[in-house]
Scaffold this active site. Sequence first.
Site, short mmCIF file in Angstrom:
data_model
loop_
_atom_site.label_atom_id
_atom_site.label_comp_id
_atom_site.label_asym_id
_atom_site.label_seq_id
_atom_site.Cartn_x
_atom_site.Cartn_y
_atom_site.Cartn_z
N LYS A 101 4.18 -2.77 -7.28
CA LYS A 101 3.88 -3.92 -6.59
C LYS A 101 4.78 -5.14 -7.10
O LYS A 101 4.87 -6.21 -6.76
CB LYS A 101 2.30 -4.28 -6.71
CG LYS A 101 1.64 -3.46 -5.65
CD LYS A 101 0.09 -3.94 -5.56
CE LYS A 101 -0.46 -3.05 -4.67
NZ LYS A 101 -0.89 -1.74 -4.78
N GLU A 123 -4.91 -12.62 -1.88
CA GLU A 123 -6.29 -12.05 -1.81
C GLU A 123 -5.88 -10.76 -2.55
O GLU A 123 -4.73 -10.24 -2.69
CB GLU A 123 -6.83 -11.62 -0.39
CG GLU A 123 -6.28 -10.61 0.22
CD GLU A 123 -4.72 -10.60 0.81
OE1 GLU A 123 -4.63 -11.86 1.14
OE2 GLU A 123 -3.91 -9.89 0.87
N SER A 388 4.26 5.95 -7.58
CA SER A 388 4.18 4.38 -7.35
C SER A 388 3.64 3.78 -8.53
O SER A 388 3.87 2.48 -8.79
CB SER A 388 3.27 3.97 -6.23
OG SER A 388 2.12 4.85 -5.99
C1 LIG Z 1 -1.20 -0.76 -4.15
C2 LIG Z 1 -0.98 0.60 -4.46
C3 LIG Z 1 -0.34 1.63 -3.51
C4 LIG Z 1 -0.41 1.27 -2.19
O1 LIG Z 1 0.05 0.27 -1.42
P1 LIG Z 1 1.41 0.69 -0.48
O2 LIG Z 1 1.67 -0.90 -0.03
O3 LIG Z 1 0.99 1.65 0.37
O4 LIG Z 1 2.35 1.08 -1.46
C5 LIG Z 1 -0.02 2.77 -3.99
N1 LIG Z 1 0.17 3.10 -5.24
C6 LIG Z 1 -0.13 2.25 -6.22
C7 LIG Z 1 -0.07 2.64 -7.54
C8 LIG Z 1 -0.68 0.82 -5.92
O5 LIG Z 1 -1.16 0.00 -6.81
#
Ligand SMILES: *Cc1c(COP(=O)(O)O)cnc(C)c1O
Length: 405
Positions: A101, A123, A388
């Site tokens: 993010k 938000e 992610s």
């Molecule tokens: C917020 C988040 C997601 C989901 O958000 P996307 O916009 O679909 O990528 C996925 N993995 C992690 C670690 C997150 O914090």
Amino acid sequence: MKYQNVNFNNYFANYPDANGYFGKYGGSYIPQDLQKAIDEVNIAYQTIGQSSAFNEELQRIRKEFQGRPTPITHLKRLSSQFDDINLFVKREDLNHTGAHKINHCMGEALLARSMGKTKLIAETGAGQHGVALATAAAYFGLKCDIYMGAVDVKKQAPNVARMKILGANVIEVNEGSASLKEAVDAAFKAYSQEYDNAIYCIGSVVGPHPFPMMVRDFQKIVGIEAREQFLTMNNCLPDAVIACVGGGSNAIGIFSGFLNDDVELFGIEPLGKGKQLGQHAASLAYGQEGIMHGFNSLMLKDQDGNPAPVYSIASGLDYPSSGPEHAFLHDIGRVKYDVINDYETIDAFFELSRKEGIIPAIESSHAVAYAIKLAKIQKKGNFLINLSGRGDKDIDHIIATYGIR
Ligand SMILES: *Cc1c(COP(=O)(O)O)cnc(C)c1O
């Protein structure tokens, strides 16, 4: 490469179109006063945001503050249980703050500063976006107002504390069910009143145009790095790239590097506890066309056509729609969207931790679980998973609910 007349050679120049559409999805469905504010962001992004000064500064921040490039790791022990499979992870968990993010939050905050704004508004649900944005605000010396449902404030105490430590102002929203939807409404309202000094920073590739495009562009770095690193490491491209999809920002980030290649792309949504409405959050797999939060996409609806209640073990995937670009890539068949349930996710969470020494975010564990499933079916190939985020934020809940496996 072409799919249903969509030419991926010059895809990014044509999608979205000037009005923010990916085919029939996307656009901007918001009140007039908000549209004025968002037009200003769009113009700034098309001008300042494309300048070399802007992009050089962003590149420097990614290197010196975020810790990019993030590596690709070969999962040797996990792969060795298969004869002819190699699994790899792109390590977005190694970003500063522990997830992807920060890639778009730093971009959005840099744009705000370049526009002369003094405040960021957003938000947050579970608090992950709030923490990443509060980090970006602190870095640039901007004020930061984070709207959060009162119910979520209670549930997510550590992230509320993090935001406050970073100097953000966390504003509790008590309307309605006092969770994410009401927080979005409150943040939009504040933005329509404060846009002279503030910019709204969305948390994924969702919302009205230009946000799905802008956030995608800021996340493209994941795919650009991954393609180059994978080639250097293996002298070939991966056979498949796999990512979890909530709003879809980490997925579109890594996919964007491979859209024009002969590489299978898989977006994985949470099946949660089952297929019944309310038990999952698989809007691309099971949704219908619909408008919410200012954009047209695939969405899970209740009987009245409103956004349905959704569930996922992963609070980052718990959203009744997905970015319009994913709905488009779904319809033309360039990306395959599939689902993974809570139990498969938990198994993958422990397997990656035990076999590789990497504790994954529960969101990312959905993608890991799917890669393992695909390995069992296809029996051969190189699969690249977008990791992610890291799982530290999830350990208390997992141990309390599932115990140590
Ligand atoms: C917020 C988040 C997601 C989901 O958000 P996307 O916009 O679909 O990528 C996925 N993995 C992690 C670690 C997150 O914090």
